[in-house]
Motif scaffolding. Structure first.
Motif, mmCIF file in Angstrom:
data_model
loop_
_atom_site.group_PDB
_atom_site.id
_atom_site.type_symbol
_atom_site.label_atom_id
_atom_site.label_comp_id
_atom_site.label_asym_id
_atom_site.label_seq_id
_atom_site.Cartn_x
_atom_site.Cartn_y
_atom_site.Cartn_z
ATOM 1 N N LEU A 1 3.177 14.104 6.657
ATOM 2 C CA LEU A 1 2.708 14.762 5.448
ATOM 3 C C LEU A 1 3.715 14.720 4.316
ATOM 4 O O LEU A 1 3.346 14.856 3.163
ATOM 5 C CB LEU A 1 2.368 16.235 5.758
ATOM 6 N N SER A 2 4.990 14.550 4.618
ATOM 7 C CA SER A 2 6.007 14.581 3.576
ATOM 8 C C SER A 2 6.045 13.246 2.842
ATOM 9 O O SER A 2 5.787 12.201 3.425
ATOM 10 C CB SER A 2 7.374 14.900 4.174
ATOM 11 N N PRO A 3 6.376 13.267 1.555
ATOM 12 C CA PRO A 3 6.443 12.016 0.805
ATOM 13 C C PRO A 3 7.612 11.162 1.285
ATOM 14 O O PRO A 3 8.627 11.680 1.739
ATOM 15 C CB PRO A 3 6.649 12.475 -0.639
ATOM 16 N N ARG A 4 7.447 9.873 1.206
ATOM 17 C CA ARG A 4 8.494 8.952 1.623
ATOM 18 C C ARG A 4 9.570 8.871 0.550
ATOM 19 O O ARG A 4 9.273 8.932 -0.634
ATOM 20 C CB ARG A 4 7.917 7.562 1.855
ATOM 21 N N PRO A 5 10.823 8.665 0.965
ATOM 22 C CA PRO A 5 11.893 8.479 -0.009
ATOM 23 C C PRO A 5 11.768 7.105 -0.666
ATOM 24 O O PRO A 5 11.063 6.236 -0.154
ATOM 25 C CB PRO A 5 13.155 8.568 0.838
ATOM 26 N N CYS A 6 12.457 6.918 -1.769
ATOM 27 C CA CYS A 6 12.470 5.607 -2.416
ATOM 28 C C CYS A 6 13.259 4.635 -1.556
ATOM 29 O O CYS A 6 14.251 5.004 -0.942
ATOM 30 C CB CYS A 6 13.106 5.714 -3.799
ATOM 31 N N GLY A 7 12.809 3.389 -1.480
ATOM 32 C CA GLY A 7 13.489 2.367 -0.697
ATOM 33 C C GLY A 7 12.894 2.209 0.687
ATOM 34 O O GLY A 7 11.764 2.615 0.953
ATOM 35 N N PHE A 8 13.685 1.628 1.588
ATOM 36 C CA PHE A 8 13.238 1.349 2.949
ATOM 37 C C PHE A 8 13.235 2.619 3.790
ATOM 38 O O PHE A 8 14.106 3.467 3.655
ATOM 39 C CB PHE A 8 14.161 0.312 3.599
ATOM 40 N N TYR A 9 12.245 2.736 4.658
ATOM 41 C CA TYR A 9 12.240 3.806 5.654
ATOM 42 C C TYR A 9 11.731 3.237 6.969
ATOM 43 O O TYR A 9 10.956 2.301 7.003
ATOM 44 C CB TYR A 9 11.387 5.009 5.211
ATOM 45 N N SER A 10 12.249 3.800 8.048
ATOM 46 C CA SER A 10 11.845 3.402 9.390
ATOM 47 C C SER A 10 11.248 4.614 10.082
ATOM 48 O O SER A 10 11.752 5.729 9.927
ATOM 49 C CB SER A 10 13.066 2.897 10.166
ATOM 50 N N LEU A 11 10.171 4.415 10.809
ATOM 51 C CA LEU A 11 9.546 5.509 11.549
ATOM 52 C C LEU A 11 10.096 5.515 12.972
ATOM 53 O O LEU A 11 9.959 4.525 13.689
ATOM 54 C CB LEU A 11 8.023 5.334 11.564
ATOM 55 N N ASN A 12 10.718 6.610 13.372
ATOM 56 C CA ASN A 12 11.256 6.702 14.733
ATOM 57 C C ASN A 12 10.141 6.541 15.766
ATOM 58 O O ASN A 12 10.307 5.871 16.764
ATOM 59 C CB ASN A 12 11.965 8.032 14.942
ATOM 60 N N LEU A 13 9.023 7.180 15.511
ATOM 61 C CA LEU A 13 7.843 7.024 16.353
ATOM 62 C C LEU A 13 6.784 6.325 15.502
ATOM 63 O O LEU A 13 6.319 6.891 14.520
ATOM 64 C CB LEU A 13 7.326 8.383 16.824
ATOM 65 N N PRO A 14 6.422 5.082 15.850
ATOM 66 C CA PRO A 14 5.430 4.360 15.047
ATOM 67 C C PRO A 14 4.135 5.153 14.881
ATOM 68 O O PRO A 14 3.740 5.902 15.769
ATOM 69 C CB PRO A 14 5.185 3.083 15.844
ATOM 70 N N GLN A 15 3.520 5.012 13.739
ATOM 71 C CA GLN A 15 2.221 5.628 13.477
ATOM 72 C C GLN A 15 1.186 4.523 13.594
ATOM 73 O O GLN A 15 0.982 3.759 12.658
ATOM 74 C CB GLN A 15 2.201 6.282 12.096
ATOM 75 N N GLY A 16 0.578 4.430 14.759
ATOM 76 C CA GLY A 16 -0.298 3.296 15.050
ATOM 77 C C GLY A 16 0.581 2.063 15.185
ATOM 78 O O GLY A 16 1.549 2.063 15.935
ATOM 79 N N GLU A 17 0.289 1.031 14.430
ATOM 80 C CA GLU A 17 1.093 -0.187 14.438
ATOM 81 C C GLU A 17 2.178 -0.167 13.372
ATOM 82 O O GLU A 17 3.028 -1.045 13.336
ATOM 83 C CB GLU A 17 0.182 -1.404 14.221
ATOM 84 N N GLN A 18 2.159 0.831 12.459
ATOM 85 C CA GLN A 18 3.152 0.893 11.383
ATOM 86 C C GLN A 18 4.490 1.394 11.916
ATOM 87 O O GLN A 18 4.568 2.417 12.588
ATOM 88 C CB GLN A 18 2.689 1.798 10.247
ATOM 89 N N THR A 19 5.561 0.637 11.604
ATOM 90 C CA THR A 19 6.900 0.999 12.075
ATOM 91 C C THR A 19 7.839 1.394 10.940
ATOM 92 O O THR A 19 8.954 1.831 11.185
ATOM 93 C CB THR A 19 7.534 -0.179 12.835
ATOM 94 N N GLY A 20 7.399 1.231 9.701
ATOM 95 C CA GLY A 20 8.241 1.567 8.556
ATOM 96 C C GLY A 20 7.579 1.116 7.279
ATOM 97 O O GLY A 20 6.377 0.815 7.250
ATOM 98 N N GLY A 21 8.372 1.050 6.205
ATOM 99 C CA GLY A 21 7.838 0.604 4.934
ATOM 100 C C GLY A 21 8.880 0.641 3.840
ATOM 101 O O GLY A 21 10.061 0.929 4.081
ATOM 102 N N TYR A 22 8.427 0.337 2.645
ATOM 103 C CA TYR A 22 9.300 0.354 1.467
ATOM 104 C C TYR A 22 8.527 1.035 0.345
ATOM 105 O O TYR A 22 7.367 0.708 0.096
ATOM 106 C CB TYR A 22 9.679 -1.074 1.047
ATOM 107 N N VAL A 23 9.168 1.982 -0.336
ATOM 108 C CA VAL A 23 8.564 2.693 -1.468
ATOM 109 C C VAL A 23 9.369 2.357 -2.714
ATOM 110 O O VAL A 23 10.596 2.497 -2.729
ATOM 111 C CB VAL A 23 8.566 4.222 -1.225
ATOM 112 N N HIS A 24 8.675 1.904 -3.759
ATOM 113 C CA HIS A 24 9.322 1.562 -5.033
ATOM 114 C C HIS A 24 9.101 2.690 -6.024
ATOM 115 O O HIS A 24 7.965 3.048 -6.328
ATOM 116 C CB HIS A 24 8.757 0.251 -5.571
ATOM 117 N N CYS A 25 10.182 3.259 -6.516
ATOM 118 C CA CYS A 25 10.120 4.371 -7.475
ATOM 119 C C CYS A 25 10.577 3.873 -8.841
ATOM 120 O O CYS A 25 11.696 4.155 -9.278
ATOM 121 C CB CYS A 25 10.989 5.536 -7.002
ATOM 122 N N GLY A 26 9.751 3.091 -9.506
ATOM 123 C CA GLY A 26 10.117 2.543 -10.803
ATOM 124 C C GLY A 26 8.908 1.978 -11.527
ATOM 125 O O GLY A 26 7.851 1.773 -10.951
ATOM 126 N N ASP A 27 9.104 1.707 -12.812
ATOM 127 C CA ASP A 27 8.021 1.249 -13.693
ATOM 128 C C ASP A 27 7.882 -0.266 -13.789
ATOM 129 O O ASP A 27 7.217 -0.755 -14.685
ATOM 130 C CB ASP A 27 8.242 1.793 -15.111
#
Length: 123
Positions: free
Chosen positions: A34-60
């Protein structure tokens, strides 16, 4: 209803509400989902389905990122302004890092309505 009865019912209601709030599951997985992801790369300690992480871009602006698989191979990906890119398992392998690179991504579409092209530089 007299004052003492009203106070007793109010106290009972508050006790029931406090008990119900205490029973809500706030485990780490639920809270992190439920919490928002930080900017940049993040890894999920426990995968959510097949998702293991991601990247969030905080810019225009559109940016290009380089991502690394645990096998040592890399790929690039375009991220739109304020966009995100989930990473999923590929068999037993997963993306272990991703970061901004200063190469301009390939864009398509008219000015004011651009999007990431399907092919991106490999730099």
């Amino acid at each position: 209803m007299n004052l003492n009865t009203a106070r007793a019912l109010t106290a009972t209601g508050m006790l029931l509400a406090a008990t119900a709030v205490g029973m809500i599951d706030t485990s780490h997985n639920t809270a992190s989902a439920l919490s928002p992801r930080p900017c940049g790369f993040y890894s999920l300690n426990l995968p959510q389905g097949e998702q293991t992480g991601g990247y969030v871009h905080c810019g225009d602006s559109f940016i290009l990122i380089r991502a690394h698989w645990d096998t040592g191979t890399t790929f690039t990906s375009c991220i739109p302004p304020w966009g995100s890119r989930p990473f999923y398992k590929d068999g037993a392998h997963k993306v272990v890092n991703a970061y901004y690179i200063p190469t301009r991504p390939n864009l398509s579409g008219p000015p004011g309505n651009q999007m990431c092209s399907t092919s991106q530089p490999r730099s």
